[in-house]
Design an enzyme around this catalytic site. Structure first.
Site, PDB file in Angstrom:
ATOM      1  N   TYR A  66       9.488  -1.097   4.074  1.00 26.11           N
ATOM      2  CA  TYR A  66       8.871   0.189   4.433  1.00 26.11           C
ATOM      3  C   TYR A  66       9.641   1.328   3.789  1.00 26.11           C
ATOM      4  O   TYR A  66      10.881   1.340   3.799  1.00 26.11           O
ATOM      5  CB  TYR A  66       8.889   0.358   5.953  1.00 26.11           C
ATOM      6  CG  TYR A  66       8.120   1.567   6.463  1.00 26.11           C
ATOM      7  CD1 TYR A  66       6.757   1.495   6.724  1.00 26.11           C
ATOM      8  CD2 TYR A  66       8.761   2.782   6.689  1.00 26.11           C
ATOM      9  CE1 TYR A  66       6.049   2.591   7.187  1.00 26.11           C
ATOM     10  CE2 TYR A  66       8.062   3.890   7.154  1.00 26.11           C
ATOM     11  CZ  TYR A  66       6.706   3.777   7.403  1.00 26.11           C
ATOM     12  OH  TYR A  66       6.007   4.873   7.861  1.00 26.11           O
TER      13      TYR A  66
ATOM     14  N   PHE B  35       2.897   9.823   4.586  1.00 23.73           N
ATOM     15  CA  PHE B  35       3.422   9.158   3.391  1.00 23.73           C
ATOM     16  C   PHE B  35       4.117   7.894   3.855  1.00 23.73           C
ATOM     17  O   PHE B  35       5.039   7.951   4.680  1.00 23.73           O
ATOM     18  CB  PHE B  35       4.438  10.037   2.652  1.00 23.73           C
ATOM     19  CG  PHE B  35       5.131   9.316   1.507  1.00 23.73           C
ATOM     20  CD1 PHE B  35       4.771   9.565   0.204  1.00 23.73           C
ATOM     21  CD2 PHE B  35       6.133   8.375   1.747  1.00 23.73           C
ATOM     22  CE1 PHE B  35       5.393   8.899  -0.848  1.00 23.73           C
ATOM     23  CE2 PHE B  35       6.758   7.695   0.704  1.00 23.73           C
ATOM     24  CZ  PHE B  35       6.385   7.965  -0.595  1.00 23.73           C
ATOM     25  N   GLU B  36       3.688   6.768   3.341  1.00 16.49           N
ATOM     26  CA  GLU B  36       4.447   5.531   3.541  1.00 16.49           C
ATOM     27  C   GLU B  36       4.067   4.561   2.437  1.00 16.49           C
ATOM     28  O   GLU B  36       2.919   4.491   2.016  1.00 16.49           O
ATOM     29  CB  GLU B  36       4.203   4.919   4.932  1.00 16.49           C
ATOM     30  CG  GLU B  36       2.769   4.757   5.349  1.00 16.49           C
ATOM     31  CD  GLU B  36       2.613   4.316   6.805  1.00 16.49           C
ATOM     32  OE1 GLU B  36       3.592   4.361   7.575  1.00 16.49           O
ATOM     33  OE2 GLU B  36       1.487   3.948   7.173  1.00 16.49           O
ATOM     34  N   ILE B  37       5.058   3.872   1.948  1.00 16.18           N
ATOM     35  CA  ILE B  37       4.867   2.774   1.003  1.00 16.18           C
ATOM     36  C   ILE B  37       5.387   1.534   1.718  1.00 16.18           C
ATOM     37  O   ILE B  37       6.554   1.486   2.117  1.00 16.18           O
ATOM     38  CB  ILE B  37       5.620   3.004  -0.315  1.00 16.18           C
ATOM     39  CG1 ILE B  37       5.090   4.259  -1.025  1.00 16.18           C
ATOM     40  CG2 ILE B  37       5.494   1.788  -1.229  1.00 16.18           C
ATOM     41  CD1 ILE B  37       5.816   4.606  -2.316  1.00 16.18           C
TER      42      ILE B  37
ATOM     43  N   TYR C  75       0.843  -1.197   0.000  1.00 10.92           N
ATOM     44  CA  TYR C  75       0.000   0.000   0.000  1.00 10.92           C
ATOM     45  C   TYR C  75       0.877   1.246   0.000  1.00 10.92           C
ATOM     46  O   TYR C  75       2.015   1.237   0.463  1.00 10.92           O
ATOM     47  CB  TYR C  75      -0.935   0.030   1.221  1.00 10.92           C
ATOM     48  CG  TYR C  75      -0.257   0.378   2.532  1.00 10.92           C
ATOM     49  CD1 TYR C  75      -0.281   1.677   3.035  1.00 10.92           C
ATOM     50  CD2 TYR C  75       0.408  -0.599   3.281  1.00 10.92           C
ATOM     51  CE1 TYR C  75       0.336   2.000   4.235  1.00 10.92           C
ATOM     52  CE2 TYR C  75       1.018  -0.287   4.472  1.00 10.92           C
ATOM     53  CZ  TYR C  75       0.983   1.008   4.955  1.00 10.92           C
ATOM     54  OH  TYR C  75       1.605   1.329   6.134  1.00 10.92           O
TER      55      TYR C  75
END
Length: 434
Positions: free
Chosen positions: A224, A298-300, A196
């Site tokens: 992360y 914001f994080e992927i 995500y």
């Protein structure tokens, strides 16, 4: 030699002078030396090991021709948003479509604790180049847990608000932080995805993202990714680090280099050091937390990590303490401390080539020299900022003369386990300032 006036005498008349025998002075010096050596050894125990090569470098340092036919990961962008935030949500979606998703067409999942309006659904369907999906957060995942004394929790929230703690007087903010810390990852709406990308209403992307970050994260064995690291507001979570450290000790979890990076080792010598554990943001041994964390707007990230038993057991332990309501534990701090506890450092990636703004804070890489791919027919035309020596951005619209408007201290501290080059003393001091 002239005699000293009475007012200048070191010992007033009648006061006995303190004299120490040579043996006593020697013993005190030995104690002082032992204390200094012990403090030095203790701080060295928390020193982050310096790798012999860089463990986390940008995936690319210039524009790439978007691989529009490349296989995609099982991934989605996710936004938690309310109907009344439609215009702010549109601003974000338009920005990420322009700078990334027009080439890669990933779905965007919109989540709400209330049903979305027809106006919201229509606007997003007309804007998203991939698929827009709309999910309803179950009440059991959003509201107070069943076992909690709700009246007591609400009284605590009211007291926090009256004390002026940031956002702590807002009941919905506590629900949101708890949701993003644990229940978010087990949502039915996300069951089909392995990755995500969290996006928020009213954020901006400044650079063209011409590669697929999900593919690169998977290829490089990352878990992360972040853009901005900041210190947490201290009054929001006075007991969080202690609870985390207690869980780590209770479960015999080995100390990672990331955990070392987040700890501020105490300079108080033993046996006085454990008394420091009475203070906030310290473990039982008296060592502190630097408060540094990844800014989670914001994080992927890899959903399987956060769905896994190690993280979910930790979340359940934290949830049972009541800290999400009796304090205002933020999901950013929870995510960061959990990652530092459970992951090797090379699995965390800094997207330093992304231009990004949320609220007042921004990251703005300079454009890469000779790397703007002017011949590309897919990439957008300007205007964008001039190329600069050392730049790694792709067609960034922000002013790359200043890469961030916040101190680099936390970014440098949390990247230290992955960084072969150590900062000089001057650079370290400079990192405290924007």
């Amino acid at each position: 030699m002239a005699r000293l006036r009475p007012s200048l005498r070191l010992f007033p008349p009648g006061l006995p002078r303190l004299t120490l025998s040579r043996h006593t002075r020697f013993a005190l010096l030995l104690i002082l030396a032992a204390a200094l050596i012990q403090v030095f050894l203790h701080t060295q125990r928390w020193a982050v090991r310096q790798p012999d090569h860089e463990l986390d470098e940008p995936f690319y340092t210039s524009c790439q021709e978007p691989a529009i036919d490349q296989p995609r990961e099982k991934a989605a962008m996710v936004m938690l948003v309310r109907n009344q935030e439609l215009m702010k949500a549109l601003k974000t979606v338009q920005s990420i479509e322009k700078h990334f998703n027009q080439w890669f067409h990933y779905p965007i999942v919109f989540l709400n604790d209330e049903p979305f309006s027809k106006e919201f659904i229509s606007a997003m369907n007309a804007t998203v180049s991939g698929e827009a999906r709309f999910g309803l957060v179950p009440k059991k995942d959003w509201l107070f847990p069943e076992w909690m004394d709700v009246a007591d929790a609400k009284a605590s929230i009211k007291a926090q608000g009256e004390a002026g703690i940031l956002y702590a007087g807002l009941e919905t903010y506590h629900h949101m932080c708890r949701f993003y810390s644990g229940k978010f990852y087990t949502l039915e709406a996300l069951k089909d995805y392995a990755w995500y990308w969290r996006i928020e209403p009213d954020v901006e992307f400044y650079c063209s993202i011409t590669y697929d970050p999900f593919v690169e994260m998977a290829k490089h064995d990352k878990v992360y990714g972040f853009t901005i690291a900041l210190p947490e507001e201290p009054r929001t979570c006075p007991s969080l680090f202690r609870k985390m450290a207690d869980y780590k000790e209770l479960n015999n979890i080995p100390t990672t280099e990331l955990w070392k990076a987040t700890v501020a080792a105490s300079w108080v010598p033993w046996p006085l050091r454990p008394f420091m554990g009475w203070f906030r943001h310290r473990d039982r041994s008296g060592d502190g937390w630097s408060l540094c964390h990844y800014w989670s707007n914001f994080e992927i990230a890899n959903l399987d990590f956060f769905r896994g038993k190690d993280y979910q057991r930790l979340f359940e332990y934290l949830d049972k303490t009541g800290g999400f309501y009796h304090e205002r534990w933020g999901d950013a701090a929870v995510h960061s401390l959990a990652l530092h506890m459970l992951l090797p450092s090379h699995k965390v990636h800094h997207f330093e080539d992304f231009g990004y703004r949320h609220d007042w804070y921004y990251q703005c890489p300079a454009n890469a020299p000779n790397g703007q791919l002017f011949e590309s027919k897919l990439l957008p035309d300007g205007p964008y900022s001039p190329e600069r020596e050392g730049g790694i951005g792709c067609r960034c619209e922000c002013d790359g003369r200043r890469t961030r408007n916040f101190p680099a201290y936390c970014t440098n501290k949390l990247k230290e386990p992955n960084t072969a080059r150590r900062l000089s003393m001057v650079e370290s001091v400079r990192s405290w300032f924007p």
